[in-house]
Design an enzyme around this catalytic site. Structure first.
Site, PDB file in Angstrom:
ATOM      1  N   HIS A  95     -26.438  84.129 -29.004  1.00 64.42           N
ATOM      2  CA  HIS A  95     -26.773  83.057 -28.076  1.00 64.42           C
ATOM      3  C   HIS A  95     -26.081  81.795 -28.583  1.00 64.42           C
ATOM      4  CE1 HIS A  95     -30.568  81.686 -25.616  1.00 64.42           C
ATOM      5  NE2 HIS A  95     -29.444  81.427 -24.995  1.00 64.42           N
TER       6      HIS A  95
ATOM      7  N   TYR B  77     -36.662  81.452 -27.423  1.00 67.85           N
ATOM      8  CA  TYR B  77     -37.591  81.270 -26.300  1.00 67.85           C
ATOM      9  C   TYR B  77     -39.008  81.231 -26.868  1.00 67.85           C
ATOM     10  CZ  TYR B  77     -33.621  82.772 -23.369  1.00 67.85           C
ATOM     11  OH  TYR B  77     -32.413  82.901 -22.754  1.00 67.85           O
TER      12      TYR B  77
END
Length: 160
Positions: A138, A65
């Site tokens: 992830h 992110y």
């Protein structure tokens, strides 16, 4: 540095304590990437405070992110982890849980101990925290990659 698992502070769901009180979480994906340009830092802090004041007690981020190329670390990029870490300095850390994620695709799909440890240390540095409450993978690359990530995570927990 690493992952801290403290069962007295973070009981299993349904047994009382902070985990049962979390209820609502905030995902920090959009603060600096993916949905347009990075938020203004001051507005970002106001948003996190509003989420906290509204009862949000779990904050989720990830090393990916960030602004710039999502598959490559660059000191010029803005990271959600940094913004979240700045916010956490304004509240009592014991009132929230923090999660962040490892992305194997940033490391040529590697999930070995040294790669996972370096990634976690980078996240902890950006968050400016000594530990996170939840660290997970992830985008799992394979069953073997998942097993290797879990073995690395177990070792990091054992190391403290």
């Amino acid at each position: 540095p690493g992952l801290r698992i403290d069962s007295s502070a973070m009981p299993v769901f349904g047994q009382g304590g902070l985990v049962d009180e979390i209820g609502v979480g905030y995902g920090a994906m959009s603060m600096v990437a993916f949905y347009g340009p990075p938020m203004d830092p001051e507005e970002n802090q106001k948003l996190l405070k509003a989420a906290y004041d509204a009862g949000c007690r779990h904050f989720d981020s990830a090393e990916v992110y960030k602004s710039g190329n999502p598959y490559k670390h660059d000191d010029k990029d803005e990271y959600s982890e940094v913004r979240l870490g700045q916010f956490l300095k304004t509240i009592d850390r014991s009132t929230v849980t923090i999660a962040t994620k490892f992305l194997p695709f940033m490391y040529e799909k590697k999930t070995d101990y040294d790669t996972v440890k370096a990634s976690l240390e980078g996240s902890l540095k950006r968050l400016d925290l000594p530990y996170v409450d939840l660290y997970y993978c992830h985008r799992i690359t394979s069953l073997e990659g998942a097993k290797e990530f879990m073995a690395a995570s177990k070792r990091l927990v054992e190391e403290g």
